[in-house]
Design a protein around this motif. Structure first.
Motif, short mmCIF file in Angstrom:
data_model
loop_
_atom_site.label_atom_id
_atom_site.label_comp_id
_atom_site.label_asym_id
_atom_site.label_seq_id
_atom_site.Cartn_x
_atom_site.Cartn_y
_atom_site.Cartn_z
N CYS A 308 4.92 -22.22 3.19
CA CYS A 308 5.73 -23.29 3.77
C CYS A 308 7.18 -22.85 3.92
O CYS A 308 7.72 -22.12 3.08
CB CYS A 308 5.66 -24.54 2.90
SG CYS A 308 4.01 -25.26 2.81
N ASP A 309 7.81 -23.36 4.97
CA ASP A 309 9.21 -23.01 5.22
C ASP A 309 10.13 -23.47 4.10
O ASP A 309 11.25 -22.95 3.96
CB ASP A 309 9.68 -23.62 6.54
CG ASP A 309 9.00 -22.95 7.75
OD1 ASP A 309 8.34 -21.91 7.54
OD2 ASP A 309 9.12 -23.49 8.87
N ASP A 310 9.66 -24.46 3.30
CA ASP A 310 10.49 -24.96 2.19
C ASP A 310 10.84 -23.83 1.22
O ASP A 310 11.89 -23.84 0.60
CB ASP A 310 9.77 -26.08 1.44
CG ASP A 310 9.50 -27.26 2.34
OD1 ASP A 310 10.46 -27.94 2.73
OD2 ASP A 310 8.32 -27.48 2.69
N TRP A 311 9.94 -22.86 1.05
CA TRP A 311 10.21 -21.76 0.12
C TRP A 311 9.90 -20.39 0.74
O TRP A 311 9.74 -19.40 0.05
CB TRP A 311 9.42 -21.93 -1.18
CG TRP A 311 7.96 -22.21 -1.01
CD1 TRP A 311 6.97 -21.30 -0.84
CD2 TRP A 311 7.32 -23.49 -1.04
NE1 TRP A 311 5.75 -21.91 -0.74
CE2 TRP A 311 5.94 -23.27 -0.86
CE3 TRP A 311 7.79 -24.79 -1.18
CZ2 TRP A 311 5.02 -24.31 -0.81
CZ3 TRP A 311 6.86 -25.83 -1.14
CH2 TRP A 311 5.49 -25.58 -0.96
N ASP A 312 9.82 -20.33 2.06
CA ASP A 312 9.59 -19.06 2.76
C ASP A 312 10.91 -18.30 2.89
O ASP A 312 11.89 -18.81 3.46
CB ASP A 312 9.01 -19.32 4.15
CG ASP A 312 8.42 -18.07 4.78
OD1 ASP A 312 8.88 -16.97 4.43
OD2 ASP A 312 7.50 -18.20 5.61
N ARG A 313 10.96 -17.07 2.39
CA ARG A 313 12.20 -16.28 2.43
C ARG A 313 12.28 -15.39 3.67
O ARG A 313 13.27 -14.69 3.86
CB ARG A 313 12.29 -15.43 1.16
CG ARG A 313 12.53 -16.27 -0.10
CD ARG A 313 12.36 -15.49 -1.37
NE ARG A 313 13.19 -14.30 -1.38
CZ ARG A 313 13.21 -13.42 -2.40
NH1 ARG A 313 12.42 -13.64 -3.44
NH2 ARG A 313 13.98 -12.35 -2.35
N GLN A 314 11.23 -15.40 4.47
CA GLN A 314 11.26 -14.65 5.73
C GLN A 314 10.59 -15.52 6.79
O GLN A 314 9.36 -15.54 6.92
CB GLN A 314 10.52 -13.32 5.57
CG GLN A 314 10.68 -12.40 6.78
CD GLN A 314 9.98 -11.06 6.54
OE1 GLN A 314 8.90 -10.99 5.98
NE2 GLN A 314 10.62 -9.99 7.00
N LEU A 315 11.42 -16.25 7.52
CA LEU A 315 10.89 -17.27 8.43
C LEU A 315 10.39 -16.70 9.74
O LEU A 315 9.81 -17.44 10.56
CB LEU A 315 11.98 -18.31 8.71
CG LEU A 315 12.47 -19.11 7.49
CD1 LEU A 315 13.63 -20.01 7.88
CD2 LEU A 315 11.34 -19.91 6.90
#
Length: 482
Positions: A308-315
C-alpha cells in the motif's frame, strides 16, 4: 444475655461488611495507573459505577438434631427421636459472583436423650432415665461459595433460577444445658458465655437456593455444627457417668433450615445471580451481527506492487518487479540493477552490461561505488536478521573487487551529536566485524561514523518532520569505494 448477643451481631455487621467491600480500589483514584492496562477506557470502580446489588438480609427457621454426643436426638443413637427448634438472621455481602460473606446470628434449642424433658422419666431402666435440652445463641462469620456460578458450563444457556451454595465459618457459641433424671427435676448442668476461648465453634454446610424474583430467594440449608465441647449435650461434667458413654469430646449436631433472603439495592439483579458467561455470549452475538467495514490502503497502490502507498517507500516500482516489505524493488547482488532487469541476478556487474560481469579478466576495479540497504532499529547497533542476506552478498562483491571500502555508519537526528557519533561508529564496526568473520580481508575495510551529519533524507531535521520509514532509512550503514 440473648438481647446483648443480638446487639453485638448488628454492631459487627457494618465494619465487617465494609472491610469486605471492593478491594480493587486504587489509592489515588487516578486512571490509567500502574495497575491498569493503560487504556483510556479504564474508569474507577465506585458505588456509582456498580451494576449489581451485593447486599441481602436472610432469615430462616429449622430443626436441630444432636448427632454426635453422649445424648443424641436420634433413635438409633443414645436417645429417641427428639426435635428441637432453631432460627437465624444474617447480613449477607457478595464479594464476587461466586463468593460472599455472611454475619449470622443463630438461636435455638436442641433436645436429646431417652425422653423429652417435658415428660416424666420412664421407670425400670436406669440407663434410659436421662434427658437433656440445650438452649444456645451463636454469632458466626461464614464464607459463601456459589458453586453454580463457579462451575457453570460455558455452553449452558439455560435460565439461571437454582444455585448450589457451600458454607463454612467460625464463631462464638453461648449455651445453657439442662438435664432431667429419674427424680423428674431439671438441673442446669453447664453454662458457657460468649466470646470466651471455650465458646469457639465451627460449622460447615450446603444450601440450595431458588430465585423467586429479583428481590426474594428461598433457600433450604443443612449445616453441621461442631461445638468442640463435650458438655454441650447436657451430660454434665466432663468425667460424669453420662459423659463417659461415648469417647468423642465434641458434641455436634445437624441444623436443617428453610429461609428467605431479601436482596437490597437499587439495581435490578444481584451479583450472586449474575452469570458472566451469559453476558459474554450476548456481546459476541452483538459483534457477530454488526457489520464492520475496515478500509485498507486508503491511498491505494499506485505501482500495483502489492504494498500500500501508505507505507510504500518506492511508489514507482516497475511493473513485474519483485519487492521487499517496504515496496522497494529487489537487487539481490547489490550491483545497482534491480532483479527485473539484471541478467546476472546473483553476480554483480555494471549497469551498462545489464548487471553481468564484463569479460575483463582479474578482479573488478571499482573507483566509485556505494552499497546501501542496511538499516537499524532506533537506538540500536544490532545487525537485524533481514540484513544478513545483503551482507552475505556484499562479502562476495567486496572479495571480487580489487579496491577497498569505507564502512560508513549513520543515525537519525534524535539524540545528542556526541551520542549519535558514538552510535554510528558502533554500527559501522559491527558491520565490519561481521564481514571479516565471513571472509572479507581486514585490509579492504575501514569503519567510520558520521553520526547525524550524513542523512539520506536531510529534510528529517528534526525527526518529527518525517514519517518513520524515512527516519529508519537515515539509521543505516553503507559502503563507499575508496
Amino acid at each position: 444475655m440473648k438481647l446483648s448477643l443480638a446487639i453485638v451481631a448488628l454492631a459487627l455487621a457494618v465494619p465487617t461488611a465494609s472491610f469486605a467491600q471492593d478491594s480493587t480500589a486504587v489509592s489515588n483514584g487516578e486512571y490509567p495507573n500502574t495497575f491498569s492496562s493503560g487504556s483510556a477506557n479504564v474508569s474507577p470502580f465506585t458505588q456509582q459505577s456498580k451494576r449489581f446489588n451485593d447486599w441481602a438480609i436472610s432469615i430462616g427457621a429449622g430443626v436441630p438434631l444432636m448427632q454426635s454426643a453422649d445424648l443424641t436426638s436420634i433413635k438409633n443413637g443414645n436417645g429417641k427421636n427428639l426435635f428441637g427448634y432453631s432460627a437465624y438472621v444474617s447480613i449477607d455481602k457478595a464479594i464476587t459472583h461466586a463468593f460472599g460473606l455472611k454475619l449470622q446470628y443463630d438461636r435455638g434449642e436442641t433436645r436429646q436423650g431417652w425422653f423429652s424433658t417435658k415428660d416424666s422419666a420412664p421407670s425400670g431402666m436406669p440407663y434410659q432415665e436421662v434427658a437433656a435440652r440445650t438452649q444456645y445463641d451463636a454469632i458466626s462469620l461464614l464464607g459463601d461459595i456459589n458453586f453454580s456460578n463457579l462451575l457453570r458450563r460455558v455452553d449452558n444457556h439455560s435460565p439461571y433460577r437454582w444455585a448450589l451454595h457451600g458454607y463454612a465459618g467460625i464463631g462464638t457459641l453461648a449455651y445453657r444445658a439442662y438435664q432431667k433424671g429419674a427424680n423428674n427435676k431439671q438441673a442446669l448442668m453447664t453454662e458457657v458465655k460468649p466470646f470466651k476461648f471455650n465458646s469457639l465453634f465451627g460449622q460447615v454446610g450446603t444450601g440450595l437456593k431458588f430465585k423467586v424474583n429479583n428481590r426474594i430467594d428461598i433457600e433450604g440449608r443443612v449445616m453441621y455444627v461442631i461445638s468442640g465441647d463435650d458438655e454441650f449435650d447436657g451430660g454434665g461434667a466432663q468425667y460424669s457417668a453420662v459423659n463417659q458413654r461415648e469417647e468423642n469430646t465434641s458434641d455436634n449436631f445437624f441444623n436443617t433450615t428453610l429461609g428467605v433472603s431479601l436482596k437490597l439495592g437499587k439495581h435490578e439483579s444481584h451479583l450472586m445471580w449474575h452469570d458472566p458467561l451469559q453476558e459474554i455470549y450476548y456481546k459476541l452475538d452483538v459483534l457477530a451481527n454488526k457489520n464492520q467495514d475496515i478500509e485498507v490502503c486508503k491511498k491505494g497502490d499506485a505501482d500495483n506492487d502489492g504494498v500500500c502507498d501508505d507505507w510504500d517507500r518506492q511508489l514507482d516500482t516497475p511493473a513485474g518487479a519483485r519487492v521487499d516489505g517496504a515496496g522497494v524493488a529487489l537487487d539481490t547482488d547489490l550491483d545497482g540493477v534491480i532483479d527485473l532487469y539484471d541478467k546476472c541476478v546473483t553476480v554483480p556487474g555494471p549497469v551498462e552490461n545489464n548487471g553481468c560481469p564484463t569479460t575483463t579478466t582479474g578482479p573488478v576495479k571499482e573507483t566509485e561505488r556505494t552499497l546501501e540497504g542496511i538499516e537499524f532499529d532506533l537506538n540500536s547497533d544490532r545487525i537485524l536478521p533481514s540484513n544478513t542476506p545483503i551482507l552475505n552478498n556484499a562479502v562476495g562483491y567486496i572479495n571480487s573487487s580489487e579496491g577497498s571500502y569505507n564502512v560508513v555508519g549513520a543515525t537519525d537526528t534524535r539524540g545528542t551529536d556526541a551520542y549519535n557519533q558514538k552510535l554510528s561508529e558502533r554500527r559501522a564496526n559491527n558491520v565490519k566485524d561481521y564481514l571479516i568473520k565471513n571472509g572479507v580481508q581486514t585490509g579492504k575495510l575501514n569503519a567510520i561514523g558520521k553520526g547525524e551529519k550524513d542523512l539520506k533524507y536531510p529534510e528529517c531535521e528534526p525527526a518529527t518532520k518525517c514519517p518513520e520509514w524515512k527516519n529508519r532509512a537515515n539509521r543505516r550503514v553503507y559502503f563507499e569505494a575508496k
